[in-house]
Motif scaffolding. Structure first.
Motif, PDB file in Angstrom:
ATOM      1  N   ALA A 291      18.867  67.266 -42.662  1.00  0.00           N
ATOM      2  CA  ALA A 291      18.856  67.936 -43.674  1.00  0.00           C
ATOM      3  C   ALA A 291      17.971  66.370 -44.178  1.00  0.00           C
ATOM      4  O   ALA A 291      18.792  65.371 -44.391  1.00  0.00           O
ATOM      5  CB  ALA A 291      19.237  68.808 -44.328  1.00  0.00           C
ATOM      6  N   TYR A 292      16.951  66.385 -44.980  1.00  0.00           N
ATOM      7  CA  TYR A 292      16.721  65.063 -46.151  1.00  0.00           C
ATOM      8  C   TYR A 292      17.515  65.272 -47.206  1.00  0.00           C
ATOM      9  O   TYR A 292      17.843  65.741 -47.401  1.00  0.00           O
ATOM     10  CB  TYR A 292      15.288  64.598 -46.373  1.00  0.00           C
ATOM     11  N   PRO A 293      17.927  63.516 -47.507  1.00  0.00           N
ATOM     12  CA  PRO A 293      18.541  62.932 -48.375  1.00  0.00           C
ATOM     13  C   PRO A 293      18.368  64.038 -49.879  1.00  0.00           C
ATOM     14  O   PRO A 293      16.729  63.369 -49.870  1.00  0.00           O
ATOM     15  CB  PRO A 293      19.044  61.684 -48.660  1.00  0.00           C
TER      16      PRO A 293
ATOM     17  N   PRO B 256      16.968  72.168 -45.423  1.00  0.00           N
ATOM     18  CA  PRO B 256      17.161  71.298 -44.931  1.00  0.00           C
ATOM     19  C   PRO B 256      14.994  71.608 -43.897  1.00  0.00           C
ATOM     20  O   PRO B 256      14.648  72.676 -44.760  1.00  0.00           O
ATOM     21  CB  PRO B 256      17.917  72.181 -42.988  1.00  0.00           C
ATOM     22  N   ALA B 257      14.380  70.454 -43.558  1.00  0.00           N
ATOM     23  CA  ALA B 257      13.364  70.321 -42.666  1.00  0.00           C
ATOM     24  C   ALA B 257      13.520  71.365 -41.566  1.00  0.00           C
ATOM     25  O   ALA B 257      12.274  71.702 -41.177  1.00  0.00           O
ATOM     26  CB  ALA B 257      12.982  68.988 -42.801  1.00  0.00           C
ATOM     27  N   VAL B 258      14.647  70.546 -40.786  1.00  0.00           N
ATOM     28  CA  VAL B 258      14.655  71.717 -39.799  1.00  0.00           C
ATOM     29  C   VAL B 258      16.074  71.910 -38.885  1.00  0.00           C
ATOM     30  O   VAL B 258      17.672  71.220 -39.808  1.00  0.00           O
ATOM     31  CB  VAL B 258      14.939  70.624 -38.427  1.00  0.00           C
TER      32      VAL B 258
ATOM     33  N   GLY C 253       4.029  75.536 -36.548  1.00  0.00           N
ATOM     34  CA  GLY C 253       3.707  76.529 -37.517  1.00  0.00           C
ATOM     35  C   GLY C 253       3.537  75.680 -38.629  1.00  0.00           C
ATOM     36  O   GLY C 253       2.179  74.399 -38.004  1.00  0.00           O
ATOM     37  N   PRO C 254       3.294  75.927 -39.935  1.00  0.00           N
ATOM     38  CA  PRO C 254       2.251  76.061 -41.147  1.00  0.00           C
ATOM     39  C   PRO C 254       2.937  74.958 -41.229  1.00  0.00           C
ATOM     40  O   PRO C 254       3.412  74.569 -40.408  1.00  0.00           O
ATOM     41  CB  PRO C 254       2.943  76.952 -41.688  1.00  0.00           C
ATOM     42  N   SER C 255       2.225  73.621 -42.266  1.00  0.00           N
ATOM     43  CA  SER C 255       2.380  72.398 -42.534  1.00  0.00           C
ATOM     44  C   SER C 255       4.012  72.848 -43.612  1.00  0.00           C
ATOM     45  O   SER C 255       4.359  73.464 -44.378  1.00  0.00           O
ATOM     46  CB  SER C 255       1.423  72.490 -44.340  1.00  0.00           C
ATOM     47  N   GLY C 256       4.762  72.079 -43.121  1.00  0.00           N
ATOM     48  CA  GLY C 256       5.778  72.288 -43.755  1.00  0.00           C
ATOM     49  C   GLY C 256       6.953  72.418 -43.269  1.00  0.00           C
ATOM     50  O   GLY C 256       8.101  72.635 -43.663  1.00  0.00           O
ATOM     51  N   SER C 257       6.514  72.611 -42.169  1.00  0.00           N
ATOM     52  CA  SER C 257       7.347  73.350 -40.919  1.00  0.00           C
ATOM     53  C   SER C 257       8.796  72.834 -40.358  1.00  0.00           C
ATOM     54  O   SER C 257       9.871  73.310 -39.632  1.00  0.00           O
ATOM     55  CB  SER C 257       6.845  74.759 -40.397  1.00  0.00           C
ATOM     56  N   GLY C 258       8.537  72.057 -40.370  1.00  0.00           N
ATOM     57  CA  GLY C 258       9.347  70.654 -39.911  1.00  0.00           C
ATOM     58  C   GLY C 258       8.422  70.486 -38.187  1.00  0.00           C
ATOM     59  O   GLY C 258      10.425  69.644 -37.470  1.00  0.00           O
ATOM     60  N   LYS C 259       7.473  70.663 -38.070  1.00  0.00           N
ATOM     61  CA  LYS C 259       7.129  70.071 -36.259  1.00  0.00           C
ATOM     62  C   LYS C 259       7.399  68.553 -36.327  1.00  0.00           C
ATOM     63  O   LYS C 259       8.192  68.273 -35.759  1.00  0.00           O
ATOM     64  CB  LYS C 259       5.536  70.532 -36.404  1.00  0.00           C
ATOM     65  N   THR C 260       6.625  67.490 -37.054  1.00  0.00           N
ATOM     66  CA  THR C 260       7.193  66.350 -37.355  1.00  0.00           C
ATOM     67  C   THR C 260       8.124  65.997 -37.050  1.00  0.00           C
ATOM     68  O   THR C 260       8.827  65.418 -36.166  1.00  0.00           O
ATOM     69  CB  THR C 260       6.007  65.249 -38.046  1.00  0.00           C
ATOM     70  N   THR C 261       8.892  66.210 -37.928  1.00  0.00           N
ATOM     71  CA  THR C 261      10.945  65.961 -38.455  1.00  0.00           C
ATOM     72  C   THR C 261      11.002  66.377 -36.846  1.00  0.00           C
ATOM     73  O   THR C 261      11.886  65.921 -36.075  1.00  0.00           O
ATOM     74  CB  THR C 261      11.497  66.649 -39.685  1.00  0.00           C
ATOM     75  N   ALA C 262      10.618  67.522 -36.117  1.00  0.00           N
ATOM     76  CA  ALA C 262      11.888  67.627 -35.206  1.00  0.00           C
ATOM     77  C   ALA C 262      11.451  66.800 -33.677  1.00  0.00           C
ATOM     78  O   ALA C 262      11.761  66.376 -33.025  1.00  0.00           O
ATOM     79  CB  ALA C 262      10.642  69.099 -34.770  1.00  0.00           C
TER      80      ALA C 262
ATOM     81  N   ASP D 247       1.806  63.742 -31.968  1.00  0.00           N
ATOM     82  CA  ASP D 247       2.275  64.908 -33.121  1.00  0.00           C
ATOM     83  C   ASP D 247       0.589  64.941 -33.485  1.00  0.00           C
ATOM     84  O   ASP D 247      -0.340  63.949 -33.753  1.00  0.00           O
ATOM     85  CB  ASP D 247       3.184  63.985 -33.715  1.00  0.00           C
ATOM     86  N   GLU D 248       0.186  65.943 -33.558  1.00  0.00           N
ATOM     87  CA  GLU D 248      -1.450  66.325 -33.450  1.00  0.00           C
ATOM     88  C   GLU D 248      -2.467  65.715 -33.517  1.00  0.00           C
ATOM     89  O   GLU D 248      -3.203  64.971 -33.717  1.00  0.00           O
ATOM     90  CB  GLU D 248      -1.190  66.614 -34.627  1.00  0.00           C
ATOM     91  N   PRO D 249      -2.077  65.203 -31.585  1.00  0.00           N
ATOM     92  CA  PRO D 249      -2.792  63.809 -31.087  1.00  0.00           C
ATOM     93  C   PRO D 249      -4.288  64.213 -31.302  1.00  0.00           C
ATOM     94  O   PRO D 249      -5.130  63.306 -31.428  1.00  0.00           O
ATOM     95  CB  PRO D 249      -2.541  63.633 -29.992  1.00  0.00           C
TER      96      PRO D 249
HETATM   97  N1  LIG Z   1      10.889  61.138 -45.256  1.00  0.00           N
HETATM   98  C1  LIG Z   1      11.020  62.387 -45.656  1.00  0.00           C
HETATM   99  N2  LIG Z   1      12.038  62.422 -46.978  1.00  0.00           N
HETATM  100  C2  LIG Z   1      12.180  63.607 -47.807  1.00  0.00           C
HETATM  101  N3  LIG Z   1      11.415  64.549 -46.755  1.00  0.00           N
HETATM  102  C3  LIG Z   1      10.663  65.275 -45.832  1.00  0.00           C
HETATM  103  C4  LIG Z   1      10.629  63.899 -45.465  1.00  0.00           C
HETATM  104  N4  LIG Z   1       9.759  64.081 -44.400  1.00  0.00           N
HETATM  105  C5  LIG Z   1       9.187  65.201 -44.293  1.00  0.00           C
HETATM  106  N5  LIG Z   1      10.247  66.270 -45.677  1.00  0.00           N
HETATM  107  C6  LIG Z   1      10.265  67.328 -46.046  1.00  0.00           C
HETATM  108  O1  LIG Z   1      10.292  67.954 -44.603  1.00  0.00           O
HETATM  109  C7  LIG Z   1       9.980  68.698 -44.488  1.00  0.00           C
HETATM  110  C8  LIG Z   1       8.918  69.471 -43.276  1.00  0.00           C
HETATM  111  O2  LIG Z   1       7.978  67.917 -42.983  1.00  0.00           O
HETATM  112  P1  LIG Z   1       7.274  67.503 -41.410  1.00  0.00           P
HETATM  113  O3  LIG Z   1       6.747  66.788 -42.160  1.00  0.00           O
HETATM  114  O4  LIG Z   1       8.242  67.925 -40.285  1.00  0.00           O
HETATM  115  O5  LIG Z   1       6.328  69.141 -41.251  1.00  0.00           O
HETATM  116  P2  LIG Z   1       4.661  69.088 -40.741  1.00  0.00           P
HETATM  117  O6  LIG Z   1       5.354  70.791 -39.609  1.00  0.00           O
HETATM  118  O7  LIG Z   1       5.106  68.483 -39.435  1.00  0.00           O
HETATM  119  O8  LIG Z   1       3.895  69.459 -41.448  1.00  0.00           O
HETATM  120  P3  LIG Z   1       2.411  68.962 -41.599  1.00  0.00           P
HETATM  121  O9  LIG Z   1       1.988  70.219 -41.170  1.00  0.00           O
HETATM  122  O10 LIG Z   1       1.790  69.378 -42.725  1.00  0.00           O
HETATM  123  O11 LIG Z   1       2.169  67.830 -40.506  1.00  0.00           O
HETATM  124  C9  LIG Z   1       8.924  69.032 -45.611  1.00  0.00           C
HETATM  125  O12 LIG Z   1       8.885  69.494 -46.734  1.00  0.00           O
HETATM  126  C10 LIG Z   1       8.550  67.726 -45.970  1.00  0.00           C
HETATM  127  O13 LIG Z   1       8.621  68.016 -47.199  1.00  0.00           O
END
Ligand SMILES: Nc1ncnc2c1ncn2[C@@H]1O[C@H](COP(=O)(O)OP(=O)(O)OP(=O)(O)O)[C@@H](O)[C@H]1O
Ligand SMILES: [Mg+2]
Lengths: 236, 329
Positions: free
Chosen positions: B23-25, B30-32, B49-58, B175-177
């Motif tokens: 959970a980002y502050p 939560p993002a994941v 997953g679609p954009s914003g589904s938390g892949k990069t965060t994971a 990450d989406e290389p």
């Molecule tokens: N540093 C951050 N601070 C706050 N929220 C964040 C931060 N990074 C990502 N998020 C939020 O977390 C959620 C997941 O983001 P993430 O970048 O993991 O998605 P993604 O699946 O990689 O998307 P994409 O396909 O667009 O790259 C999004 O809602 C994003 O706005």
């Protein structure tokens, strides 16, 4: 123009000097080693000292501001305040404290140079491609390694342009320092302004311009040599 | 594709996500959220997953570019929390979409980044750089001295992969290389990476939002939905055959039947004996996919194709019916 000899006593005046032509090469070369060269050397010294100090100070402040965001506002405030005070006024304020000394001149010159140096260097650090920084972090470089191996090298073009602008500006400002100390091309110019003799004025003025152009060119060249990668696209 | 754990290569390590939450502050959700999955050693796991589904965060939680707010991630049984972030990152290859090469360094210097911070001897670093650049098809003599700006996008991406492999990490995060490459280059680099992976067998976590890429690259696919919750985690053929719910079904697309066929090859089927009547049939090599066979039959208006083996031997024919059955199996 008066009929009196234009300069009190510089030995036997040549016809050129006697006529006070706009520029007498013979007089200029005759006085190169006693008058022009020492003034030029002093001018270079004062400039290098000021730009060097200013650069180190501004670089340290910019790196600190880059690492600790809160530092940016106070640092920019101080730097821009110092920049708004005209150097002459600053000399005036400093003389009672530090006297008619090189120190007075250098403090004023450094203070005046900080703003441009600080803002340009900080912008350079901030404009480093974030991908490169992210990749570096992800590969396990420490913050320090990222600064020295990635951010500063990539900011070199900004560092060089900051140095170029500041050096040219400082060469001009050093000329005003003649009000405080009898050194540099400025003191020749000041003397020339008080006499109608043209060669002294044109000779010292031209030297100041030539110095600024040369310094700018040398820094440009140094920048090119330091950033072979920046031209790689064109040579490819 | 997936392999028996006993044949898992030495060096590769299993990655376990154990009820991971991020959970980002200040964020409302939560993002994941409660992500649990295991990537077996040596396999490629695609986070899809679609954009914003938390892949990069994971992905970033694996090398601690982001810290989990709940749960744990273990690599080879060790929690990443117990490792120094700098050391951890040096033991993980990391490739991002734009490659993230250092523009001021030559290709060789870029690849040498991690060996240098690890303090390898000059000679060892030089040899490793040459070996890696060879591995990705960019011989050091020709490319080592160039700057990133002097390479094509696909070449830069391959340098990014070589750089990530430099210290022979057991784990790679990507990450989406290939996201920034044109379709033809992308396909090419994907094939190359798969061939490379066959040899080096790292454990790879690969982020993509492209189902075709996921099906092609993944031994397993984790489909994430908005809010960073795991919708399904399966092998590609299972995912395509039995999507867990409407979200996954929509995400894998209405043509998932065709995508499934693209996972199967003519050589996977038992060809029927070719009779006298097979003379005029269209012919395909045994390694062609069933999708290609179906396409050919539709295009030619036939209901059988002839299968050609190595050395031009005729293996027999495959019928439309056999293709259909294999697709539904
Ligand atoms: N540093 C951050 N601070 C706050 N929220 C964040 C931060 N990074 C990502 N998020 C939020 O977390 C959620 C997941 O983001 P993430 O970048 O993991 O998605 P993604 O699946 O990689 O998307 P994409 O396909 O667009 O790259 C999004 O809602 C994003 O706005
Ligand atoms: Mg992403």
């Amino acid at each position: 123009m008066s009929d009196q000899p234009v300069l009190p006593d510089y030995g036997d005046p040549s016809p050129c000097v006697a006529d006070n032509a706009s520029f007498c090469t013979d007089w200029f070369t005759a006085h190169w080693s006693t008058l022009f060269w020492p003034a030029l050397a002093e001018h270079v010294e004062l400039t290098v000292l000021a730009v060097g100090f200013g650069f180190v100070l501004a670089l340290a402040a910019a790196v600190l501001a880059h690492f600790q965001g809160w530092f940016t506002a106070p640092a920019s405030f101080v730097a821009s305040f110092l920049y708004t005070v005209p150097p002459l006024a600053l000399f005036q304020l400093l003389v009672p404290v530090t006297g008619f000394s090189v120190l007075t001149v250098e403090i004023a010159l450094v203070a005046y140079s900080l703003y441009l140096l600080f803002t340009t260097v900080l912008t350079g650090l901030r404009e480093v491609p974030q991908d490169a920084v992210r990749a570096a972090t992800g590969m396990g470089l420490t913050r320090r390694q990222i600064l020295f191996r990635v951010e500063l090298p990539l900011a070199v073009p900004s560092l060089v342009s900051a140095l170029r602008i500041t050096t040219v500006m400082t060469i001009g400002t050093v000329a005003i320092a003649a009000y405080v100390i009898d050194a540099g091309l400025g003191s020749l110019i000041l003397k020339a302004l008080q006499s109608p003799f043209n060669t002294l004025f044109i000779g010292s003025g031209a030297l100041a311009v030539a110095l600024a152009l040369t310094a700018d060119g040398l820094l440009l060249l140094a920048g090119r040599l330091l950033t072979p990668w920046a031209r790689s696209r064109r040579n490819a | 594709m997936s392999q028996d754990p006993s044949t898992a290569p030495v060096g590769a390590q299993e990655i376990v996500f154990d009820r991971v939450v991020k959970a980002y502050p200040g964020a409302a959700a939560p993002a994941v959220d409660d992500l649990s999955l295991t990537v077996p050693a040596g396999e490629i796991c695609v986070l899809l997953g679609p954009s914003g589904s938390g892949k990069t965060t994971a992905l970033m939680m694996v090398n601690r570019l982001a810290e989990p707010t709940g749960g744990d991630i273990r690599i080879g049984g060790r929690s990443v929390r117990d490792m120094d972030p700098i050391e951890l990152r040096r033991s993980i290859g990391y490739v991002i979409q734009s490659a993230g090469l250092f523009p001021h360094q030559t290709i060789a210097d870029n690849v040498a980044t991690v060996p240098r911070v690890l303090g390898w001897a000059k000679k060892r670093t030089r040899e490793r750089v040459a070996e890696l650049l060879d591995l990705v098809g960019l011989p050091v003599n020709e490319f080592g001295g160039r700057y990133p700006a002097q390479l094509s996008g696909g070449q830069r991406q391959r340098v990014g992969i070589a750089r990530a492999l430099a210290a022979d990490p057991p784990v790679m995060l990507m990450d989406e290389p290939f996201g920034a490459l044109d379709p033809i280059t992308r396909e090419h680099v994907q094939d190359e990476f798969l061939a490379l992976h066959d040899r080096i067998r790292k454990t790879v976590v690969f982020v993509s939002h492209d189902i075709d890429e996921a099906v092609k690259m993944g031994d397993r696919i984790a489909v994430l939905r908005e809010g960073g919750r795991l919708a399904q985690y399966d092998e590609p053929r299972t995912l395509l055959k039995e999507p867990a719910d409407a979200f996954v079904a929509r995400f894998v697309g209405a043509d998932r039947g065709l995508k499934r066929l693209s996972l199967l090859r003519l050589s996977d089927l038992e060809p029927a004996a070719a009779g006298e009547d097979s003379a005029g049939l269209p012919e395909l090599p045994a390694e062609a996919t069933l999708r290609a066979a179906l396409s050919l039959m539709v295009a030619q208006g036939t209901d059988r194709v002839r299968v050609r083996g190595a050395d031009d031997t005729r293996l027999g024919t495959v019928s439309l019916d056999a293709v259909r059955k294999a697709g539904a199996a």
